[in-house]
Enzyme design. Structure first.
Site, PDB file in Angstrom:
ATOM      1  N   LYS A 119      24.293  55.128  31.635  1.00 12.54           N
ATOM      2  CA  LYS A 119      23.325  54.419  32.486  1.00 12.54           C
ATOM      3  C   LYS A 119      22.102  55.276  32.766  1.00 12.54           C
ATOM      4  O   LYS A 119      21.004  54.747  32.903  1.00 12.54           O
ATOM      5  CB  LYS A 119      23.981  53.973  33.802  1.00 12.54           C
ATOM      6  CG  LYS A 119      24.908  52.795  33.611  1.00 12.54           C
ATOM      7  CD  LYS A 119      25.086  52.010  34.902  1.00 12.54           C
ATOM      8  CE  LYS A 119      25.926  50.765  34.655  1.00 12.54           C
ATOM      9  NZ  LYS A 119      26.251  50.038  35.880  1.00 12.54           N
ATOM     10  N   LYS A 201      30.243  48.181  23.173  1.00  9.99           N
ATOM     11  CA  LYS A 201      30.830  47.235  24.128  1.00  9.99           C
ATOM     12  C   LYS A 201      29.891  46.047  24.388  1.00  9.99           C
ATOM     13  O   LYS A 201      28.674  46.244  24.463  1.00  9.99           O
ATOM     14  CB  LYS A 201      31.084  47.993  25.443  1.00  9.99           C
ATOM     15  CG  LYS A 201      31.770  47.221  26.510  1.00  9.99           C
ATOM     16  CD  LYS A 201      31.751  47.967  27.841  1.00  9.99           C
ATOM     17  CE  LYS A 201      30.474  47.724  28.600  1.00  9.99           C
ATOM     18  NZ  LYS A 201      30.504  48.003  30.035  1.00  9.99           N
ATOM     19  N   LYS A 204      26.565  42.934  29.806  1.00 15.05           N
ATOM     20  CA  LYS A 204      25.708  41.943  30.483  1.00 15.05           C
ATOM     21  C   LYS A 204      24.229  42.214  30.237  1.00 15.05           C
ATOM     22  O   LYS A 204      23.422  41.318  30.173  1.00 15.05           O
ATOM     23  CB  LYS A 204      25.866  42.099  32.005  1.00 15.05           C
ATOM     24  CG  LYS A 204      27.040  41.501  32.647  1.00 15.05           C
ATOM     25  CD  LYS A 204      26.981  41.850  34.161  1.00 15.05           C
ATOM     26  CE  LYS A 204      28.335  42.254  34.654  1.00 15.05           C
ATOM     27  NZ  LYS A 204      28.430  43.154  35.733  1.00 15.05           N
TER      28      LYS A 204
HETATM   29  P1  TYM Z   1      31.490  45.578  35.748  1.00 17.67           P
HETATM   30  O1  TYM Z   1      30.812  44.697  36.736  1.00 17.67           O
HETATM   31  O2  TYM Z   1      30.660  46.292  34.750  1.00 17.67           O
HETATM   32  O3  TYM Z   1      32.573  44.754  34.952  1.00 17.67           O
HETATM   33  C1  TYM Z   1      33.549  43.965  35.629  1.00 17.67           C
HETATM   34  C2  TYM Z   1      34.855  44.013  34.881  1.00 17.67           C
HETATM   35  O4  TYM Z   1      34.673  43.535  33.538  1.00 17.67           O
HETATM   36  C3  TYM Z   1      35.185  44.498  32.621  1.00 17.67           C
HETATM   37  N1  TYM Z   1      34.361  44.461  31.409  1.00 17.67           N
HETATM   38  C4  TYM Z   1      34.853  44.303  30.186  1.00 17.67           C
HETATM   39  N2  TYM Z   1      36.106  44.145  29.735  1.00 17.67           N
HETATM   40  C5  TYM Z   1      36.277  43.994  28.409  1.00 17.67           C
HETATM   41  N3  TYM Z   1      35.262  44.016  27.521  1.00 17.67           N
HETATM   42  C6  TYM Z   1      33.987  44.180  27.915  1.00 17.67           C
HETATM   43  N4  TYM Z   1      32.996  44.179  27.040  1.00 17.67           N
HETATM   44  C7  TYM Z   1      33.730  44.342  29.312  1.00 17.67           C
HETATM   45  N5  TYM Z   1      32.610  44.510  30.055  1.00 17.67           N
HETATM   46  C8  TYM Z   1      33.016  44.596  31.335  1.00 17.67           C
HETATM   47  C9  TYM Z   1      35.084  45.825  33.344  1.00 17.67           C
HETATM   48  O5  TYM Z   1      35.965  46.782  32.809  1.00 17.67           O
HETATM   49  C10 TYM Z   1      35.437  45.432  34.764  1.00 17.67           C
HETATM   50  O6  TYM Z   1      36.837  45.382  34.930  1.00 17.67           O
HETATM   51  N6  TYM Z   1      32.487  49.620  38.481  1.00 17.67           N
HETATM   52  C11 TYM Z   1      32.945  48.305  38.132  1.00 17.67           C
HETATM   53  C12 TYM Z   1      33.078  47.378  39.319  1.00 17.67           C
HETATM   54  C13 TYM Z   1      33.905  47.931  40.438  1.00 17.67           C
HETATM   55  C14 TYM Z   1      35.300  47.988  40.496  1.00 17.67           C
HETATM   56  C15 TYM Z   1      35.608  48.566  41.753  1.00 17.67           C
HETATM   57  C16 TYM Z   1      36.311  47.596  39.608  1.00 17.67           C
HETATM   58  C17 TYM Z   1      33.416  48.476  41.586  1.00 17.67           C
HETATM   59  N7  TYM Z   1      34.450  48.844  42.383  1.00 17.67           N
HETATM   60  C18 TYM Z   1      36.939  48.801  42.132  1.00 17.67           C
HETATM   61  C19 TYM Z   1      37.644  47.818  40.013  1.00 17.67           C
HETATM   62  C20 TYM Z   1      37.926  48.406  41.255  1.00 17.67           C
HETATM   63  C21 TYM Z   1      31.964  47.691  37.155  1.00 17.67           C
HETATM   64  O7  TYM Z   1      30.842  48.087  37.056  1.00 17.67           O
HETATM   65  O8  TYM Z   1      32.436  46.612  36.502  1.00 17.67           O
END
Ligand code: TYM
Length: 336
Positions: A119, A201, A204
């Protein structure tokens, strides 16, 4: 209580950032799996809007995405009577615990986080302190609720491992305070790749719209994006490291249909990639159609979404305060 085993239910915590239109990576890697857990676990799912501002957001878009993300949780099938659904900024204990945990997290540990490196390369003009300490806020999210399991995609595993390290460190200084959480990942869907660059990956924020399929894309768009997906030069539908594009499509198809890789290879024997890509697009669009129609209904009822978030925040605040007050006592903060 878990009726089958007559033991207390294990606690689950997870969240998604409300940053733009969610992809099928977010759906298959996270939200879809959560719905299968709601009967057997005590689950809290959060819209992590405080994490979102580590990258500059348009305020109006952030507000809109926050409602949309909550609506998607519900549209995907999360029952607010069975799960605690809430918005991170409504529970101030997240930011409060994050501060304490910052003092038990090492600079070197945070420097090693691959997401921080990625990032900061993408946002070179805004490498703010929040982006650096982001995993500490994530640790606070998880540890506040004494979560046993954290369902996430592979990209978040390193952050859950750091959370464990922070919790073990704190417990060893002050005696048992936090449950040590574990990442919880299904066999497929934990790393959905870009349709255009299948070694990367699906994200978004990808600038190439054809690289991602959004949960809210219409059927024609979904079919077109899969049709344009990058594949390799032979025509055999087979899973393998040498075929990242086809393997990614097979994972997606398997998640939406429940078919194994062997079954998929058999079904498409003698057929070309064109037929396969169409089948993946159709399976994806058909599976998302009911989610999309529920989402549209929910977005018309803001009062309902607000009621769900308000109830969720009350339950979450109660649980979070218990942990926070324990932490404050242990570190020596005066409490009246
Ligand atoms: P975020 O918002 O980027 O993504 C949310 C969830 O989606 C999963 N994910 C994917 N899984 C499979 N393939 C992909 N291409 C893909 N892109 C995203 C992520 O692994 C995630 O599970 N830091 C976290 C959010 C967060 C969080 C937490 C998660 C904040 N606090 C506490 C668990 C527990 C994040 O940025 O996810």
């Amino acid at each position: 209580m878990n009726q089958a085993t007559n033991t207390p239910k294990k606690r689950i915590f997870s969240g998604v950032q409300p940053t733009g239109n969610l992809t099928i990576g977010n759906y298959l890697g996270a939200i879809k799996n959560w719905t299968a857990l709601q009967e057997d676990y005590d689950c809290l799912y959060c819209v992590v809007n405080q994490h979102a501002i580590t990258v500059r957001q348009d305020p109006a878009n952030l507000r809109k995405s926050t409602y949309e993300t909550l609506a998607l949780y519900l549209a995907a099938g999360l029952d607010p009577e069975k799960n605690t659904l809430f918005i991170q900024s409504h529970v101030s204990a997240h930011a409060e615990l994050a501060w304490v945990l910052n003092c038990y997290t090492m600079f070197g540990e945070l420097s090693r986080m691959t997401q921080f490196k990625d990032k900061s390369a993408k946002n070179a003009d805004n490498i703010n302190a929040g982006l650096f300490t982001y995993p500490v806020l994530m640790a606070a999210d998880i540890l506040l609720y004494q979560a046993d399991l954290v369902p996430v995609g592979i990209d978040q595993k390193q952050h859950v491992e750091l959370t464990r390290d922070i919790a073990v460190r704190f417990n060893s200084i002050y005696s048992d305070t936090f449950t040590i959480p574990e990442p919880y990942m299904p066999k497929t869907g934990t790393k959905i790749m870009s349709l255009q660059e299948p070694t990367k990956k699906m994200s978004k924020s990808d600038a190439n719209e054809n690289a991602t399929v959004r949960i809210l894309d219409d059927k024609d768009t979904i079919i077109r994006k899969f049709n344009l997906a990058f594949t390799d030069s032979d025509t055999v539908v087979r899973y393998g490291e040498d075929k990242p594009g086809v393997s990614n499509l097979m994972s997606i198809y398997s998640c939406f249909t429940g078919k194994s890789f062997e079954e998929i290879t058999k079904d498409f024997e003698g057929k070309g990639y064109g037929d396969f890509k169409l089948a993946v697009g159709e399976a994806c669009a058909d599976a998302l159609a009911p989610v999309q129609s529920r989402f549209k209904e929910l977005m018309k009822d803001k009062a309902y979404l607000e009621a769900v978030a308000k109830n969720g925040a009350e339950t979450a605040s109660y649980l979070a305060r218990k942990t926070l007050s324990k932490v404050y006592r242990k570190v020596g903060f005066v409490q009246f």
